[in-house]
Enzyme design. Structure first.
Site, PDB file in Angstrom:
ATOM      1  N   PHE B  24     -33.111 -45.766  29.471  1.00 12.26           N
ATOM      2  CA  PHE B  24     -33.192 -44.923  28.268  1.00 12.26           C
ATOM      3  C   PHE B  24     -34.502 -44.143  28.203  1.00 12.26           C
ATOM      4  O   PHE B  24     -35.523 -44.585  28.728  1.00 12.26           O
ATOM      5  CB  PHE B  24     -33.051 -45.798  27.013  1.00 12.26           C
ATOM      6  CG  PHE B  24     -31.804 -46.642  27.048  1.00 12.26           C
ATOM      7  CD1 PHE B  24     -30.551 -46.063  26.857  1.00 12.26           C
ATOM      8  CD2 PHE B  24     -31.870 -48.011  27.321  1.00 12.26           C
ATOM      9  CE1 PHE B  24     -29.393 -46.835  26.927  1.00 12.26           C
ATOM     10  CE2 PHE B  24     -30.722 -48.780  27.379  1.00 12.26           C
ATOM     11  CZ  PHE B  24     -29.480 -48.199  27.188  1.00 12.26           C
ATOM     12  N   ASP B  25     -34.430 -42.971  27.559  1.00 12.54           N
ATOM     13  CA  ASP B  25     -35.688 -42.269  27.310  1.00 12.54           C
ATOM     14  C   ASP B  25     -36.051 -42.239  25.823  1.00 12.54           C
ATOM     15  O   ASP B  25     -37.160 -41.850  25.458  1.00 12.54           O
ATOM     16  CB  ASP B  25     -35.692 -40.866  27.938  1.00 12.54           C
ATOM     17  CG  ASP B  25     -34.604 -39.950  27.395  1.00 12.54           C
ATOM     18  OD1 ASP B  25     -34.109 -40.198  26.281  1.00 12.54           O
ATOM     19  OD2 ASP B  25     -34.238 -38.983  28.105  1.00 12.54           O
ATOM     20  N   THR B  26     -35.112 -42.623  24.961  1.00 14.11           N
ATOM     21  CA  THR B  26     -35.390 -42.659  23.520  1.00 14.11           C
ATOM     22  C   THR B  26     -34.879 -43.970  22.926  1.00 14.11           C
ATOM     23  O   THR B  26     -33.744 -44.376  23.201  1.00 14.11           O
ATOM     24  CB  THR B  26     -34.685 -41.478  22.814  1.00 14.11           C
ATOM     25  OG1 THR B  26     -35.217 -40.258  23.333  1.00 14.11           O
ATOM     26  CG2 THR B  26     -34.914 -41.513  21.301  1.00 14.11           C
TER      27      THR B  26
END
Lengths: 309, 309
Positions: B24-26
């Site tokens: 994930f990036d967020t």
């Protein structure tokens, strides 16, 4: 929706009035919207009640208002110049107290009741010998604080075996929060005086008993047993107390979904809708409504006197 | 009930943690029950958030608590030593204000909003240029009287076009009665911040926003549009505001029926249930529940730091 085949008969002249009155020996009256609107007596009500008495009819009064006890109701009647005795009056608060004692079998002097509601319920329970908590206790008027609420300080009262909830114009987070603590225990019974969604007052629509009760029902994920009209527990209690022949009884009310439903589903000989409360002639005749239509309707209760004099 | 075929993965060692974080990036975090419990910060939360930031992750905070504005939330974070900016915070009060402006198309400076709820909603509306009525107005603390309520004296305000209802620990009959007057007009929109039935605080279960909102819904016979989790209006607003790629987002929360449902039905790449709030490992793994199971679960958020250091 049920198709209603019987068209309600309009009482609008001496002949329909006489036929109507002759059919019954007991009349059960809703109060607000039928006899009075708040503190304003409706026209010819005293004369009508006197007349019915004079021709040998039994008069009973059945209200979903739980804020007053039967004693307080007798005083309200007296203030309008109507003499009634306590045993003629049935309130949803009294019905709830009867339910707790006779159906739930709570034991006076031992089991206690938590009340979300006004003093009417407390007084009826007290007359039966029950100790109650909550209700109009002024400590509940204080803002809620988990750390300081006197109702949490020593834990919940283990003698509480039922919660009775009714209309409470002193509703606040403190009352809701403590009531919820009792309701979170599934062994504590949940009783509602009535589930009227609204409470008409002085020409405006206010939140009814069912409104705050629904708030507690949603938070606790529980459904209360409702004791007032149209629930038949109340009618059964009245029939038993007065030894009534249902076929000779007529329920008189201003609400289709409480009063008329109560009389019709309870198997009374008749129901009379008056239009001085929340219903209209159009709704009285609307045969597609989900609740039963009344057998009779008339613009106001006073017509029963007007058309016979 | 839906049969869930994917068993949630337990994050319990360095390898599962690394694989999880890399996907994930967020990260979208619920706050109460995840980062803190009321005023008590949970273990290793500051370290976890700092670590995720240091490896380039975007952190957002999504709460159904409408009692505080985003500004007040930023201060709450600061009090715990966590630096966040207002644009990282999304509350259900803010979501409701966005809904009123962007979806209902109410016009700031012209249309007004009646608030049943605390100051958080009012402040968000004010920032958008909306005038609001109700909320924490101290005149509503007075006992309700039809004859003297300043909110009825000159009739209802015809500029009010919506009612927003949320958690209000100052709930009373005055607030309920006036809110109902506006809701009786079907042209006035009915918006709820969220419909959580309960509000856990300091180890006890209190009535949630949905409790009083249900009271208004029952009295008015209306159903509000709910803006908080799990309603996707809120997620759509966040995705749009931050230009998110849903597949690279993970919702972290402590409630299956709000947080996890929100992430799963909103099509986010992942959901992580932490067990520091109201859910248990047994419930996390209960594949017969009506709501979606989380993709991942772990005993506490701080594990993400603990297993990587």
């Amino acid at each position: 929706m049920t198709k209603i085949t019987n068209i309600p008969i309009k009482i609008q002249d001496p002949s329909t009035t006489k036929t109507f009155i002759d059919k019954f020996d007991t009349f059960l009256f809703d109060c607000d919207g039928v006899l009075w609107l708040g503190s304003h007596l409706l026209p010819l009500v005293v004369e009508t009640l006197e007349y019915l008495k004079s021709v040998g009819k039994q008069l009973l009064f059945v209200t979903n208002n739980s804020t007053k006890s039967r004693t307080q109701y007798v005083k309200k009647f007296a203030g309008f110049g109507i003499h009634v005795t306590e045993d003629q009056v049935f309130t949803s608060g009294y019905a709830s107290a009867l339910y707790v004692r006779d159906f739930l079998k709570l034991i006076p002097g031992q089991d206690k009741v938590w009340i979300f509601g006004e003093s009417g319920i407390k007084e009826e329970l007290k007359l039966m010998g029950f100790e109650s908590l909550g209700a109009d206790d002024s400590r509940l008027d204080e803002p809620f604080d988990i750390a300081t609420s006197p109702f949490l300080e020593n834990g919940l009262d283990p003698q509480v075996k039922a919660v009775i909830a009714g209309l409470d114009t002193k509703v606040n987070y403190h009352r809701l929060a403590i009531s919820l603590q009792y309701l979170l225990n599934p062994e504590i019974q949940f009783v509602a005086t009535n589930i009227d969604s609204t409470f008409p007052q002085k020409g405006i629509i206010l939140p009814g008993a069912g409104s705050a009760i629904n708030s507690l029902a949603y938070a606790s994920d529980r459904t209360p047993e409702a004791c007032g009209k149209p629930n038949l527990n109340m009618l059964n209690a009245i029939v038993k107390a007065k030894g009534l022949d249902r076929s000779k009884c007529c329920m008189v009310g201003d609400r289709l979904n409480t009063d008329i439903k109560f009389g019709e589903t309870g198997g009374l000989g008749g129901t009379l809708l008056v239009l001085t409360g929340i219903e209209t002639e159009e709704r009285a005749l609307d045969v597609t409504l989900e609740h039963p239509a009344p057998k009779y309707y008339t613009s106001k209760l006073g017509n029963l006197y007007e058309y016979t004099h």
